[in-house]
Design an enzyme around this catalytic site. Sequence first.
Site, PDB file in Angstrom:
ATOM      1  N   ASP A 101     -19.469  -0.495  41.417  1.00 55.73           N
ATOM      2  CA  ASP A 101     -20.256   0.746  41.420  1.00 55.73           C
ATOM      3  C   ASP A 101     -20.563   1.201  42.851  1.00 55.73           C
ATOM      4  O   ASP A 101     -21.706   1.438  43.217  1.00 55.73           O
ATOM      5  CB  ASP A 101     -21.554   0.565  40.637  1.00 55.73           C
ATOM      6  N   GLY A 144     -32.358   2.682  38.281  1.00 52.62           N
ATOM      7  CA  GLY A 144     -30.914   2.756  38.120  1.00 52.62           C
ATOM      8  C   GLY A 144     -30.469   1.995  36.893  1.00 52.62           C
ATOM      9  O   GLY A 144     -31.284   1.603  36.045  1.00 52.62           O
ATOM     10  N   ALA A 145     -29.153   1.762  36.827  1.00 52.96           N
ATOM     11  CA  ALA A 145     -28.583   1.128  35.647  1.00 52.96           C
ATOM     12  C   ALA A 145     -29.058  -0.299  35.477  1.00 52.96           C
ATOM     13  O   ALA A 145     -29.146  -0.803  34.359  1.00 52.96           O
ATOM     14  CB  ALA A 145     -27.061   1.164  35.730  1.00 52.96           C
ATOM     15  N   VAL A 155     -36.850  -0.353  40.569  1.00 52.61           N
ATOM     16  CA  VAL A 155     -37.133  -1.004  41.854  1.00 52.61           C
ATOM     17  C   VAL A 155     -38.515  -0.588  42.317  1.00 52.61           C
ATOM     18  O   VAL A 155     -38.868   0.603  42.291  1.00 52.61           O
ATOM     19  CB  VAL A 155     -36.079  -0.624  42.910  1.00 52.61           C
ATOM     20  N   GLY A 204     -32.021  -1.498  36.409  1.00 51.97           N
ATOM     21  CA  GLY A 204     -33.454  -1.606  36.215  1.00 51.97           C
ATOM     22  C   GLY A 204     -34.220  -0.746  37.196  1.00 51.97           C
ATOM     23  O   GLY A 204     -33.662   0.150  37.831  1.00 51.97           O
ATOM     24  N   LEU A 215     -39.731   2.772  43.696  1.00 57.06           N
ATOM     25  CA  LEU A 215     -38.794   3.285  44.694  1.00 57.06           C
ATOM     26  C   LEU A 215     -37.614   3.995  44.058  1.00 57.06           C
ATOM     27  O   LEU A 215     -37.007   4.884  44.661  1.00 57.06           O
ATOM     28  CB  LEU A 215     -38.268   2.142  45.576  1.00 57.06           C
ATOM     29  N   LYS A 246     -36.647  -5.666  42.170  1.00 57.17           N
ATOM     30  CA  LYS A 246     -35.901  -5.010  41.105  1.00 57.17           C
ATOM     31  C   LYS A 246     -36.159  -5.752  39.796  1.00 57.17           C
ATOM     32  O   LYS A 246     -35.866  -6.950  39.680  1.00 57.17           O
ATOM     33  CB  LYS A 246     -34.411  -5.009  41.443  1.00 57.17           C
TER      34      LYS A 246
END
Length: 753
Positions: free
Chosen positions: A596, A481-482, A486, A484, A478, A501
Amino acid sequence: MASATSYILFLSIFSSASALGAAQPRQSNISLDTSLYPTTNPTSWHSPNGRFAFGFYPEGTGFFIGIWLVASPENSTVIWTADRDDPPVTKDAVLKLTNGGLKLLLQHSEGRLISNISTGTDASSASMLDSGNFVIYDSNFHVIWETFDHPTDTIMAGQVLGSGSELFSSISETNHSSGKFQLSMQTDGNLVQYPVASPHYPADANYASGTNGDGYLSLYLDDKGWLYLHQGNVTSNLTSGYQNGTALVYRATLGVDGIFRLYSHDFELNTQQVLKEFPQVTDPCGIKGACGVNSYCTSANGQVVCMCLPGFDYFDTNRTWSGCRRNVTTTAGCYLGNDNMTYMSALKSVTWMDDPYDAPLSVTSDEDCSDACLKDCNCDAALFSDNTCRKQLFPLRYGMRDDSTTTFIKLVNTSAGGSSHAESPAAAPVIKIRRKYRAGRYRRLWRNKEPALVDEIAPRSFSYHELREATDGFKEELGKGAFGTVFKGALPRGQRAIAVKKLEKVVDEGEREFRTEMRTIGRTHHKNLVRLLGFCDEGTNRLLVYEYMSNGSLADLIFKADGHPNWDERVRIALDIARGIHYLHEECETRIIHCDIKPENILMDDNWTAKIADFGLAKLLMPSQTRTFTGIRGTRGYLAPEWHKNAPITVKADVYSFGIVLLEIICCRKNMELEAEEDAIVLLDWVHNCFMDGELERLVPDEVDMTELNRLVKVGLWCTQSEPGSRPSMKNVVTMLEANVDISLPPPPGFSS
């Protein structure tokens, strides 16, 4: 209960429809191309037993389509309304059963469907059933649409209010538009009644079943009057069974007064009886939300009367329950060195069921309490009772009569030189520090009645094998990101979609510490946070299991080239995000700084509700892991200035990030666009320049309410002040977005006092 006058008025609106319907044949099968009309036969379709009718009923100056329970031509009760918040239709309207479903045909405009049938499926016939359910069939007599799946304020015997579903009260007995209260069958298993115009925190609840933690329960009503919550092997009874008979019909309705009532109707005796109420109150003012913000509730002959605070007027004089606002456009706050600018007005025998923003003070007199608020720039009002002073912020909520309490309201003395448009530096903005006193209040509120509410909800522990199977070998990615990668998956039994995740570079704290962090995150429950369902900490594998968000991220919505949400949707999304961050900062048991906040971390659910993702995970990152700058956690463009100064990071860092996101939502563009004109490359600078030049229309890609645009831009500019102490709390951000306070002129974003 409604007064005799309102009840008679309620019944009278059905006189013409009932009289017309009484002469019509009872009909169980409705074929294609059959039509109904508001004032000429046929106006409705009846169930075979004659107890229910589906069709047009008169309301206000026109007609609505709905279902009502017909006991006699003189006594009818609406149990469902189609498009209840749309304007009524005229007597020239026609309702027709087509192969596309129920179609409302209107003169001088295109018709519209009031039933949403799946694409590729054709309607063949319909029936008004004896249960009170109106159903549409395909050619094989399979039900392809039913009103039981789309409740308004009522469920009938045999109907289910599923997990995640809600009932909304009507405005009045004679106006079935959505009203002030909602009953939510929450996904945590708790059945809760809230005022609609509230943050939906536990302290806002008027009633809760105390079953949170029992999983995805649904609310059932059976034909014996049993009202209960059920899922799998978990059942929680809300009532015991009542009499069963062929003449009895049961319904449960969320009333206009916020009370959820179980009724029985006896058709042999032609009577109606209230069997159970949730909650049970002796004074209608005991229901939070009976009156809107900055107004207090009194009752006369069992009817609610809402009164404004001194210095306030009704938002709408025709709906006095909707709340009040100041009759001057300034907040009191503080005025530099001029003690004559503000004064305290006493309101005897009125209290508020809301938390103070600071610790209660021990005082010896009401005068001491009044003076304490007058001298506190943050204080808007104070409550004095039993030698205790509680300082409050506007808006005040849930006011009611109480002989033991005096409320003091801070007002502006305009005769002493105060202007209704004053912009004092000391009062702009009203930065109010709200300490954490709301946490745990839900438990205190219900501890004596509902012990189950104190149970903590722990996310489920999964094995790595289970999650590998659930994701088909981590097949469908999907996003990355930072934290890991998904993957999409599905849980067995019910095939509920999930997002898994796989964390990377997690702090090596060991099993116990990781589980502690999971419990902390798992105890956060808010409609604007993505729900953590479980985790895996097997060997070196660290995985998190979240609810699946089907409509992507906010970035997908506002940055796409082929369209964006309309203005009202953008304002709603901004408020969703603000409420979620406020919960993380002040309402959850362990205060969480997200670190974030950005559009990619705001996800949209099936109903396009905005939910914050990846909260609470910053503590799981390796200390050396960075995203943009060494030692900094966050994303370029959304980082507060203190990240670059080795200054302590507080919740105000999230406020800055939210301010940037808010401006992006307003303008439907990213915070930096190198292709833009030179003066518009940096969004924050461009917004401030347009604001100061009076050219806000340059910011938005569509036509918007300019007053509302001005308000949201000011909120964004206050949030992005360079000094953390100059930024408002998220509590104040929510209040400003809700238009409950006036917002003074912000200095330039880089201004430092």
